[in-house]
Design a protein around this motif. Structure first.
Motif, PDB file in Angstrom:
ATOM      1  N   LEU A  61       0.833  -1.201   0.000  1.00  0.00           N
ATOM      2  CA  LEU A  61       0.000   0.000   0.000  1.00  0.00           C
ATOM      3  C   LEU A  61       0.868   1.252   0.000  1.00  0.00           C
ATOM      4  CD1 LEU A  61      -2.804  -1.034   2.516  1.00  0.00           C
ATOM      5  CD2 LEU A  61      -3.100  -0.503   0.091  1.00  0.00           C
ATOM      6  N   LYS A  62       0.441   2.259  -0.745  1.00  0.00           N
ATOM      7  CA  LYS A  62       1.137   3.543  -0.758  1.00  0.00           C
ATOM      8  C   LYS A  62       1.049   4.154   0.635  1.00  0.00           C
ATOM      9  CE  LYS A  62       0.660   4.592  -5.658  1.00  0.00           C
ATOM     10  NZ  LYS A  62       0.129   5.516  -6.679  1.00  0.00           N
ATOM     11  N   PRO A  63       2.016   5.025   1.007  1.00  0.00           N
ATOM     12  CA  PRO A  63       2.069   5.567   2.375  1.00  0.00           C
ATOM     13  C   PRO A  63       0.747   6.121   2.901  1.00  0.00           C
ATOM     14  CG  PRO A  63       4.027   6.215   1.172  1.00  0.00           C
ATOM     15  CD  PRO A  63       3.113   5.522   0.184  1.00  0.00           C
ATOM     16  N   GLN A  64      -0.020   6.823   2.067  1.00  0.00           N
ATOM     17  CA  GLN A  64      -1.269   7.423   2.559  1.00  0.00           C
ATOM     18  C   GLN A  64      -2.344   6.380   2.895  1.00  0.00           C
ATOM     19  OE1 GLN A  64       0.031   7.740  -0.548  1.00  0.00           O
ATOM     20  NE2 GLN A  64      -1.530   8.298  -2.062  1.00  0.00           N
ATOM     21  N   TYR A  65      -2.153   5.129   2.443  1.00  0.00           N
ATOM     22  CA  TYR A  65      -3.141   4.075   2.714  1.00  0.00           C
ATOM     23  C   TYR A  65      -2.604   2.969   3.616  1.00  0.00           C
ATOM     24  CZ  TYR A  65      -5.200   6.318  -1.383  1.00  0.00           C
ATOM     25  OH  TYR A  65      -5.709   7.237  -2.268  1.00  0.00           O
ATOM     26  N   ARG A  66      -1.374   3.084   4.092  1.00  0.00           N
ATOM     27  CA  ARG A  66      -0.725   1.995   4.843  1.00  0.00           C
ATOM     28  C   ARG A  66      -1.506   1.528   6.059  1.00  0.00           C
ATOM     29  NH1 ARG A  66       4.902   2.877   3.443  1.00  0.00           N
ATOM     30  NH2 ARG A  66       4.927   1.783   1.438  1.00  0.00           N
ATOM     31  N   ASN A  67      -2.259   2.410   6.699  1.00  0.00           N
ATOM     32  CA  ASN A  67      -3.016   2.019   7.896  1.00  0.00           C
ATOM     33  C   ASN A  67      -4.394   1.468   7.572  1.00  0.00           C
ATOM     34  OD1 ASN A  67      -0.928   2.763   9.624  1.00  0.00           O
ATOM     35  ND2 ASN A  67      -1.599   4.904   9.603  1.00  0.00           N
ATOM     36  N   CYS A  68      -4.755   1.451   6.314  1.00  0.00           N
ATOM     37  CA  CYS A  68      -6.079   0.982   5.921  1.00  0.00           C
ATOM     38  C   CYS A  68      -6.175  -0.529   6.054  1.00  0.00           C
ATOM     39  CB  CYS A  68      -6.364   1.381   4.473  1.00  0.00           C
ATOM     40  SG  CYS A  68      -7.942   0.754   3.859  1.00  0.00           S
ATOM     41  N   GLU A  69      -7.231  -0.961   6.690  1.00  0.00           N
ATOM     42  CA  GLU A  69      -7.576  -2.380   6.734  1.00  0.00           C
ATOM     43  C   GLU A  69      -9.045  -2.492   6.356  1.00  0.00           C
ATOM     44  OE1 GLU A  69      -6.267  -4.663  10.032  1.00  0.00           O
ATOM     45  OE2 GLU A  69      -4.202  -4.012   9.773  1.00  0.00           O
ATOM     46  N   GLY A  70      -9.317  -3.287   5.345  1.00  0.00           N
ATOM     47  CA  GLY A  70     -10.690  -3.437   4.886  1.00  0.00           C
ATOM     48  C   GLY A  70     -10.764  -4.379   3.698  1.00  0.00           C
ATOM     49  N   THR A  71     -11.950  -4.445   3.142  1.00  0.00           N
ATOM     50  CA  THR A  71     -12.184  -5.307   1.994  1.00  0.00           C
ATOM     51  C   THR A  71     -13.011  -4.549   0.965  1.00  0.00           C
ATOM     52  OG1 THR A  71     -14.236  -6.226   2.894  1.00  0.00           O
ATOM     53  CG2 THR A  71     -12.192  -7.378   3.450  1.00  0.00           C
ATOM     54  N   ALA A  72     -13.015  -5.069  -0.261  1.00  0.00           N
ATOM     55  CA  ALA A  72     -13.813  -4.447  -1.312  1.00  0.00           C
ATOM     56  C   ALA A  72     -14.341  -5.525  -2.245  1.00  0.00           C
ATOM     57  CB  ALA A  72     -12.980  -3.446  -2.106  1.00  0.00           C
ATOM     58  N   GLY A  73     -15.481  -5.232  -2.826  1.00  0.00           N
ATOM     59  CA  GLY A  73     -16.092  -6.096  -3.822  1.00  0.00           C
ATOM     60  C   GLY A  73     -16.728  -5.248  -4.891  1.00  0.00           C
ATOM     61  N   MET A  74     -17.232  -5.888  -5.912  1.00  0.00           N
ATOM     62  CA  MET A  74     -17.847  -5.193  -7.041  1.00  0.00           C
ATOM     63  C   MET A  74     -19.167  -4.553  -6.596  1.00  0.00           C
ATOM     64  SD  MET A  74     -17.044  -8.197  -9.839  1.00  0.00           S
ATOM     65  CE  MET A  74     -18.089  -7.528 -11.107  1.00  0.00           C
ATOM     66  N   LEU A  75     -19.221  -3.230  -6.668  1.00  0.00           N
ATOM     67  CA  LEU A  75     -20.423  -2.500  -6.268  1.00  0.00           C
ATOM     68  C   LEU A  75     -21.234  -2.053  -7.485  1.00  0.00           C
ATOM     69  CD1 LEU A  75     -22.072  -1.085  -3.995  1.00  0.00           C
ATOM     70  CD2 LEU A  75     -20.680   0.929  -4.472  1.00  0.00           C
ATOM     71  N   LYS A  76     -20.541  -1.515  -8.512  1.00  0.00           N
ATOM     72  CA  LYS A  76     -21.236  -0.997  -9.687  1.00  0.00           C
ATOM     73  C   LYS A  76     -20.491  -1.392 -10.956  1.00  0.00           C
ATOM     74  CE  LYS A  76     -23.026   3.124  -7.408  1.00  0.00           C
ATOM     75  NZ  LYS A  76     -23.000   4.591  -7.369  1.00  0.00           N
ATOM     76  N   ILE A  77     -21.256  -1.618 -12.021  1.00  0.00           N
ATOM     77  CA  ILE A  77     -20.700  -1.799 -13.358  1.00  0.00           C
ATOM     78  C   ILE A  77     -21.341  -0.741 -14.235  1.00  0.00           C
ATOM     79  CG2 ILE A  77     -20.474  -3.318 -15.359  1.00  0.00           C
ATOM     80  CD1 ILE A  77     -20.524  -5.698 -13.452  1.00  0.00           C
TER      81      ILE A  77
END
Length: 162
Positions: free
Chosen positions: A89-105
């Motif tokens: 993760l890039k420095p600005q996102y290093r503390n991010c913990e989470g998940t993602a899935g397909m929301l929109k097409i």
């Protein structure tokens, strides 16, 4: 009949060939584990383009813009029905913990299964393309035909029988 043929021959070739496929934009929405204060990005964008029809099957090319949030992206050893890419993760996102899935097409809510998933944890981003449980019209599992990296982003082709 002759008139139809002469009209057809008068058309530019570009109109006689099927229209070029256009990419669909897929929005992966990130859901942080402990709230928005973790500095997570809101979304990551992926794209997929259906290849022109070929008798007996179909294929779809895809990519995810993982380099928008991560560096040093590599492809983990491929499994039969899934491929995984891991980046730092890039420095600005290093503390991010989470998940993602397909929301929109293409801006419309996606209600089917999410075959593209993203996990963010311990300073890493992991994109998973998973065909497990995905089937084609003949009831066969869709296959990952190609997986790799291009211009620093995960790329793939998946397909099935028709």
């Amino acid at each position: 009949m002759k008139r139809c043929l002469s009209l057809l021959l008068a058309l530019p070739i570009s109109l006689m060939v099927s229209r070029a496929a256009t990419a669909e934009t897929i929005e992966l929405q990130i859901f942080p584990i402990n709230g928005p204060e973790q500095g997570c990005p809101k979304t990551v964008i992926a794209y997929q383009t259906r290849q022109p029809y070929q008798e007996g099957g179909y294929a779809t090319d895809g990519m995810v813009n993982l380099s928008a949030i991560a560096t040093n992206i590599t492809l983990a050893p491929k499994e039969p029905y899934s491929a995984t890419w891991i980046g730092t993760l890039k420095p600005q996102y290093r503390n991010c913990e989470g998940t993602a899935g397909m929301l929109k097409i293409d801006g419309k809510e996606h209600t089917g299964p999410s075959f593209i998933r993203l996990q963010l944890f311990q300073g890493k981003a992991k994109v998973i393309l998973d065909m497990t449980g995905m089937r084609d019209v003949n009831g066969f599992t869709t296959q990952i035909i190609k997986s790799g990296l291009r211009q620093g982003n995960p790329r793939w082709t998946w397909g099935g029988t028709d």
